[in-house]
Write a protein that holds these residues in place. Structure first.
Motif, PDB file in Angstrom:
ATOM      1  N   LEU A   1      -5.710   4.719   7.067  1.00  0.00           N
ATOM      2  CA  LEU A   1      -7.095   5.169   7.194  1.00  0.00           C
ATOM      3  C   LEU A   1      -7.600   5.776   5.883  1.00  0.00           C
ATOM      4  O   LEU A   1      -8.772   5.621   5.536  1.00  0.00           O
ATOM      5  CB  LEU A   1      -7.214   6.186   8.342  1.00  0.00           C
TER       6      LEU A   1
ATOM      7  N   SER B   1     -13.902   4.643  12.490  1.00  0.00           N
ATOM      8  CA  SER B   1     -14.164   4.282  11.090  1.00  0.00           C
ATOM      9  C   SER B   1     -14.067   2.772  10.879  1.00  0.00           C
ATOM     10  O   SER B   1     -14.861   2.182  10.137  1.00  0.00           O
ATOM     11  CB  SER B   1     -13.188   4.996  10.160  1.00  0.00           C
ATOM     12  N   ILE B   2     -13.116   2.130  11.550  1.00  0.00           N
ATOM     13  CA  ILE B   2     -12.965   0.680  11.432  1.00  0.00           C
ATOM     14  C   ILE B   2     -14.110  -0.022  12.156  1.00  0.00           C
ATOM     15  O   ILE B   2     -14.666  -1.008  11.660  1.00  0.00           O
ATOM     16  CB  ILE B   2     -11.613   0.217  12.013  1.00  0.00           C
TER      17      ILE B   2
ATOM     18  N   PRO C   1      -9.972   2.746  15.529  1.00  0.00           N
ATOM     19  CA  PRO C   1     -10.668   3.979  15.164  1.00  0.00           C
ATOM     20  C   PRO C   1     -12.154   3.722  14.901  1.00  0.00           C
ATOM     21  O   PRO C   1     -12.550   2.620  14.518  1.00  0.00           O
ATOM     22  CB  PRO C   1      -9.963   4.421  13.871  1.00  0.00           C
TER      23      PRO C   1
ATOM     24  N   TRP D   1      -0.305   5.639   9.636  1.00  0.00           N
ATOM     25  CA  TRP D   1      -1.706   5.468  10.053  1.00  0.00           C
ATOM     26  C   TRP D   1      -2.642   6.358   9.252  1.00  0.00           C
ATOM     27  O   TRP D   1      -3.771   5.969   8.940  1.00  0.00           O
ATOM     28  CB  TRP D   1      -1.836   5.728  11.561  1.00  0.00           C
ATOM     29  N   HIS D   2      -2.195   7.549   8.885  1.00  0.00           N
ATOM     30  CA  HIS D   2      -3.001   8.391   7.987  1.00  0.00           C
ATOM     31  C   HIS D   2      -3.182   7.686   6.637  1.00  0.00           C
ATOM     32  O   HIS D   2      -4.273   7.693   6.056  1.00  0.00           O
ATOM     33  CB  HIS D   2      -2.333   9.760   7.787  1.00  0.00           C
TER      34      HIS D   2
ATOM     35  N   THR E   1     -15.635   6.756   7.255  1.00  0.00           N
ATOM     36  CA  THR E   1     -14.258   6.441   6.873  1.00  0.00           C
ATOM     37  C   THR E   1     -13.552   7.631   6.223  1.00  0.00           C
ATOM     38  O   THR E   1     -12.321   7.696   6.236  1.00  0.00           O
ATOM     39  CB  THR E   1     -14.211   5.233   5.918  1.00  0.00           C
TER      40      THR E   1
ATOM     41  N   LEU F   1      -6.828   9.916  15.874  1.00  0.00           N
ATOM     42  CA  LEU F   1      -5.534   9.314  15.573  1.00  0.00           C
ATOM     43  C   LEU F   1      -4.472   9.747  16.582  1.00  0.00           C
ATOM     44  O   LEU F   1      -3.586   8.960  16.950  1.00  0.00           O
ATOM     45  CB  LEU F   1      -5.109   9.695  14.148  1.00  0.00           C
TER      46      LEU F   1
ATOM     47  N   THR G   1      -8.492   2.888   3.746  1.00  0.00           N
ATOM     48  CA  THR G   1      -9.774   2.329   4.184  1.00  0.00           C
ATOM     49  C   THR G   1     -10.933   3.112   3.584  1.00  0.00           C
ATOM     50  O   THR G   1     -11.934   2.536   3.145  1.00  0.00           O
ATOM     51  CB  THR G   1      -9.872   2.343   5.724  1.00  0.00           C
TER      52      THR G   1
ATOM     53  N   GLN H   1     -10.002  12.279  10.926  1.00  0.00           N
ATOM     54  CA  GLN H   1      -9.815  11.476  12.131  1.00  0.00           C
ATOM     55  C   GLN H   1      -8.544  11.867  12.892  1.00  0.00           C
ATOM     56  O   GLN H   1      -7.988  11.073  13.655  1.00  0.00           O
ATOM     57  CB  GLN H   1      -9.758   9.988  11.745  1.00  0.00           C
TER      58      GLN H   1
END
Length: 253
Positions: free
Chosen positions: A83, A141-142, A139, A79-80, A219, A227, A86, A223
Motif C-alpha cells: 500500500l 485506496s485501490i 482497500p 501489505w503495508h 492512497t 488493513l 501504491t 489504512q
C-alpha cells in the motif's frame, strides 16, 4: 537490482519488470520498484519513465505462493509495503506510461492504474482487479485508483464481480487508453511519453498532482484499520482454502 532492468534513453527511463515467468510481485520486487521510482523522481537527468514487462506478462499480480507462506507479522508487513508503494507510484510527479505487453491482473493492474497513460498489447490477454473472487478485500485506496479511470459505477460493478477484461473490453471501459501491436508497443509508449516530456515540466507536474489530489490523499492515508479487517479475512479458512486451490493450480503449470 534482481527483479527489474532499467535502460536510460535520452532522459527516458524504460523500466522492465523481470522476475520469473510472470513477473509476480514479491517483497523484493516491490521494494526495488519503489526505490527506483523515488530515485527517478528526484533525478534531474530523467524526465519520465515507461514501465513494461516481458514474454506476454506485464505482471500477474502479487506472488500468492510466497505470500501464502508468510507468518502473520510478515503478511502485515508486506501489505503495508504494497500500500505504501501504491501511494508512491500514484504521487510520482513525472510522466509515467504503462506499456502493458501481456497479462496484467490484480497487482499488475494496480501498477498500470497508477500510470498516466496505458497502452496494451493486442492479443488474448487479461487485465483487471479480480481480488474479490480470490477472497481478498480490496482497500479503498485501490478502489479509488480503479474508479479514477472507470468511474464509480463501472468500477463498483467490475470490482465486485472480479471482472477480467480483454484488451478490447479494457479500451471500451476506459481501463486502458490505447491498443498496440505487441511488436510496436514500446514505440507507441515512447511516442506518448515524449509528448508529455516535451511540455514545460513544472506546469505539467503541478497539473498532474492537482488532478490527482484526492487520489493521492486516498492512497497516502493511514489504512491501518482497513488493513486489519483485510488481514483478518486473509487468514480466514475460506480465503486460505481459495488461495490453496489457486496455488496448487499454479504449481501444476
Amino acid at each position: 537490482m534482481n527483479t527489474i532492468k532499467v535502460t536510460i534513453k535520452d532522459r527516458l527511463a524504460i523500466i522492465t519488470l523481470d522476475r520469473g515467468k510472470s513477473n509476480a510481485l514479491n517483497r523484493e520486487m516491490i521494494t526495488e520498484l519503489e526505490d527506483l521510482l523515488r530515485n527517478i523522481s528526484t533525478d534531474p537527468n530523467i524526465g519520465g519513465a515507461v514501465i513494461t514487462g516481458k514474454d506476454h506478462f506485464f505482471s500477474a499480480g502479487l506472488d500468492l505462493i510466497e505470500l501464502y507462506s508468510y507468518s502473520e507479522a510478515e503478511a502485515e508487513s508486506f501489505w503495508h509495503l504494497f500500500l505504501g508503494f501504491t501511494a508512491t507510484i500514484t504521487s510520482f510527479k513525472k510522466p509515467l506510461v504503462a506499456a502493458i505487453n501481456g497479462h496484467s491482473p490484480a497487482g499488475g493492474c494496480v501498477i498500470a492504474l497508477a500510470c498516466d497513460y496505458r497502452i496494451m498489447a493486442e492479443g488474448k490477454y487479461i487485465i483487471g482487479l479480480n481480488e474479490v473472487p480470490v477472497g481478498i478485500i480490496v482497500p479503498n485506496s485501490i478502489f479509488s485508483l480503479y474508479s479514477f479511470w472507470l468511474g464509480q459505477a463501472g468500477a463498483s460493478r467490475n470490482l465486485l464481480e472480479g471482472k477480467l477484461f480483454s484488451p478490447e473490453q479494457a479500451l471500451e471501459a476506459g481501463l486502458i487508453d490505447e491498443l498496440a501491436n505487441p511488436a510496436s508497443i514500446l514505440t507507441a509508449a515512447e511516442r506518448k511519453i515524449r509528448k508529455y516530456m516535451g511540455m514545460e515540466q513544472k506546469t505539467w507536474s503541478h497539473s498532474k498532482l492537482n488532478i490527482r489530489k484526492d487520489l493521492i490523499a486516498a492512497t497516502s492515508a493511514d489504512q491501518s484499520e482497513e488493513l486489519a479487517v483485510m488481514l483478518k479475512q486473509w487468514w480466514s479458512p475460506a480465503t486460505r482454502s481459495i488461495l490453496k486451490t489457486i496455488i496448487e493450480n499454479l504449481q501444476k503449470k
